[in-house]
Design a protein around this motif. Structure first.
Motif, PDB file in Angstrom:
ATOM      1  N   PRO A 164      51.351  36.623  42.617  1.00  0.00           N
ATOM      2  CA  PRO A 164      51.565  37.377  41.382  1.00  0.00           C
ATOM      3  C   PRO A 164      50.677  38.623  41.308  1.00  0.00           C
ATOM      4  O   PRO A 164      51.113  39.687  40.887  1.00  0.00           O
ATOM      5  N   HIS A 188      55.912  32.584  39.906  1.00  0.00           N
ATOM      6  CA  HIS A 188      55.681  33.729  39.023  1.00  0.00           C
ATOM      7  C   HIS A 188      56.178  35.027  39.634  1.00  0.00           C
ATOM      8  O   HIS A 188      56.516  35.962  38.921  1.00  0.00           O
ATOM      9  N   GLY A 276      54.960  40.476  30.583  1.00  0.00           N
ATOM     10  CA  GLY A 276      53.713  40.193  31.287  1.00  0.00           C
ATOM     11  C   GLY A 276      52.745  41.339  31.180  1.00  0.00           C
ATOM     12  O   GLY A 276      51.622  41.265  31.661  1.00  0.00           O
ATOM     13  N   ARG A 296      52.550  36.965  28.525  1.00  0.00           N
ATOM     14  CA  ARG A 296      51.665  36.239  29.463  1.00  0.00           C
ATOM     15  C   ARG A 296      50.386  37.062  29.621  1.00  0.00           C
ATOM     16  O   ARG A 296      50.279  37.893  30.521  1.00  0.00           O
ATOM     17  N   LYS A 340      48.093  31.691  39.850  1.00  0.00           N
ATOM     18  CA  LYS A 340      47.615  32.970  39.292  1.00  0.00           C
ATOM     19  C   LYS A 340      46.093  33.027  39.433  1.00  0.00           C
ATOM     20  O   LYS A 340      45.368  32.499  38.600  1.00  0.00           O
TER      21      LYS A 340
END
Ligand code: PEP
Ligand code: MG
Length: 544
Positions: A164, A188, A276, A296, A340
């Protein structure tokens, strides 16, 4: 023509040239050299290139994310010129007759260790910076120059896999499509591709890596998961037609803008968008979403080389709230960990990171990080209609601790005279079977639930969402998952809370009717799916 098959994760067609994603290999070998002066000259040239690159990045960051965020690159430029740092590298070359790469790597390790052992948090954070600039110099020493294409041509990115953090750092204006050899459709990276509105095929296998070359013509069909290398005339023509039809379908959906999300028999539902980054706001506004159901926030952390400060976070949240002009914005607190990863968190390697220290578990064990984010969120709440939600909840105790942290922050702000809204809604994500099963106990504590079906599916079916090898076992419509959602919906409503779904399943129009029948109040999807879901809602008749 070669055809390679993967899994399409965002339906659209792209045609263009391939660019093979180059991950700079910073593993360094120790090599004995004879000509020390030539080695130092090579080092100077690589440093100059590095400073040039950082200047370009600084200018871009200044325009896109503001001065406070851009400043780090100025600090990096200064660090490259630091006397102690350079003395150390040159002395290692002189005394050990070794290559510049090795001298830079050893210096980076020594300096990073020295910074990490200091008491001052600011100096500790410089450890990651010294590693970052050193990796840049090493990569320029090895490649003899910049790795990124300067051309304005949009390309199809082919990679083994993309983390990500690598995906968010790609220049979105230059990407036509993604194709990865590995990865899974719930990762992701796949989610980011959907958010970015670009065709993506994942899990195309090793074969992809063997077959592709920079500059090769290719076509990507994100519907079927097919990648055509050097497509023949007929294939190119068929795909061009598919691309045109696709655009026409999307154009027709535009006619649904401004219309209600209402079934034929009159049941209404909210359709919100997932984002995001602050950069996705344009797409949200264009999508006609009724609000933001999932921001996010961890991507703010992934885009940064150090903990984003309260001011940096405040300005990002405020911007989103102001841009949405009074529409609901639900910001999820930091969900870092598992896939992540940000180096500066220095999370220990774990055997099972998806079951490890991630999301709310990090916030509750590192309350200073959590407090900074909550302060920024509450300060921003004065500028719109904010909802805050907590990820990866499994128990009442965790929710109570989160609420206590919120109360502390509100007390601090009140005593400072800093304004914040008193109507911030608090919610939790239903991402674990535990949360769904005890949703009768959790619902009285909060205003809303938001079902994270990506994780809920992974934990219910015991299928790692990162593992492409088990995709055949991932039944996204599995009754166990649907029953858990129904259970959470019933318990939410019994306790006066509302419930939304923000995982990828919310956009699955084969389930729109099921979700409406369950009494789901909100579906939050990538901006690009908002009108498609509205279309499905408007075609549903629950009276039948
Ligand atoms: C989910 O798990 O469904 C979710 C929305 O969170 P994420 O995909 O970011 O883990
Ligand atoms: Mg999740």
């Amino acid at each position: 023509m070669t055809v390679i098959n993967g899994k399409g994760v965002y339906g659209a067609v792209a045609m263009g040239r391939i660019s093979v994603f180059k991950r700079s290999d910073t593993s360094v070998k120790r090599i004995h050299i004879e000509d020390k002066e030539a080695e130092k000259a090579r080092l100077e040239a690589a440093k100059e290139v590095s400073v040039e690159q950082l200047r370009v990045i600084y200018d871009k960051a200044l325009k896109e994310v503001g001065e406070a965020n851009a400043q780090i690159f100025e600090i990096h430029m200064m660090m490259i010129d630091d006397d102690d740092y350079n003395e150390s590298i040159n002395s290692i070359i002189d005394t050990q007759s070794v290559n510049a790469e090795y001298a830079v790597a050893v210096t980076a390790d020594n300096f990073a260790e020295m910074f990490s052992s200091m008491d001052d948090a600011y100096m500790q954070a410089r450890a990651a910076d010294v590693k970052d600039i050193s990796n840049r110099i090493i990569s320029n020493l090895s490649s003899g120059g910049e790795n990124v294409s300067d051309s304005d041509e949009k390309v199809i990115i082919c990679a083994d896999d993309l983390a990500p953090s690598e995906t968010v750092l790609l220049d979105k204006n230059k990407v036509l499509a993604f194709v990865t050899a590995f990865g899974s459709s719930n990762s992701h990276t796949a989610i980011l591709a959907r958010n970015m509105n670009i065709p993506a095929v994942i899990g195309a296998g090793e074969e992809l890596l063997k077959a592709v070359k920079d500059g090769m013509e290719a076509a990507v069909d994100g519907y079927t998961g097919e990648v055509f290398l050097e497509p023949d005339k007929e294939t190119a023509a068929a795909l061009a037609k598919k691309q045109a039809d696709d655009l026409e379908k999307k154009r027709l959906l535009q006619e649904l803008k401004g219309k209600e999300n209402v079934t034929i028999d009159g049941k209404k539902i909210n359709i919100y968008a997932n984002i995001g980054s602050v950069d996705n706001i344009g797409a949200v506004l264009a999508s006609d979403a009724g609000g933001i159901g999932l921001f996010r926030s961890e991507f703010l952390y992934l885009e940064s080389s150090n903990y984003p400060t309260e001011e940096q976070q405040f300005s990002a949240y405020k911007k989103v709230l102001e841009s949405m002009a009074g529409k609901k914005v639900i910001i999820r607190t930091l969900d870092i960990g598992a896939d992540k990863q940000a180096d500066y968190f220095e999370l220990a390697k774990e055997e099972n990171p998806a079951l490890g220290l991630r999301a709310i578990r990090i916030c509750l064990t590192r309350p200073e990080i959590f407090r900074t984010q909550l302060r920024a969120l509450y300060r921003a709440s004065a500028f719109g209609e904010l909802g805050i939600m907590f990820p990866m909840i499994t128990s009442e105790k965790e929710v109570e601790k989160c609420l206590e942290m919120c109360d502390n922050v509100k007390r601090e702000l009140t005593s400072e005279g800093t304004p914040f809204s008193d109507s911030v809604e608090i919610g939790i994500m239903i991402e674990t079977p535990a949360a769904a099963v005890i949703s009768d106990r959790l619902a009285p504590l909060v205003d809303f639930f938001s079902v994270g079906t990506n994780d809920l599916t992974q934990y219910t079916l015991a299928c790692d969402r990162q593992n492409a090898a088990i995709e055949q076992f991932v039944d996204t419509h599995h009754e166990a998952v649907l029953r858990l959602i129904q259970m959470a919906a019933d318990n939410a409503h019994k306790n006066g809370a509302w419930i939304g779904i923000c995982g990828e399943l919310a956009a699955d129009t084969a389930l729109t009717e099921t979700f409406l029948r369950m009494g789901i109040d909100e579906l939050s999807v990538s901006p690009t799916f908002v009108l498609r879901v509205r279309d499905a809602v408007r075609k549903t008749d629950l009276s039948k």
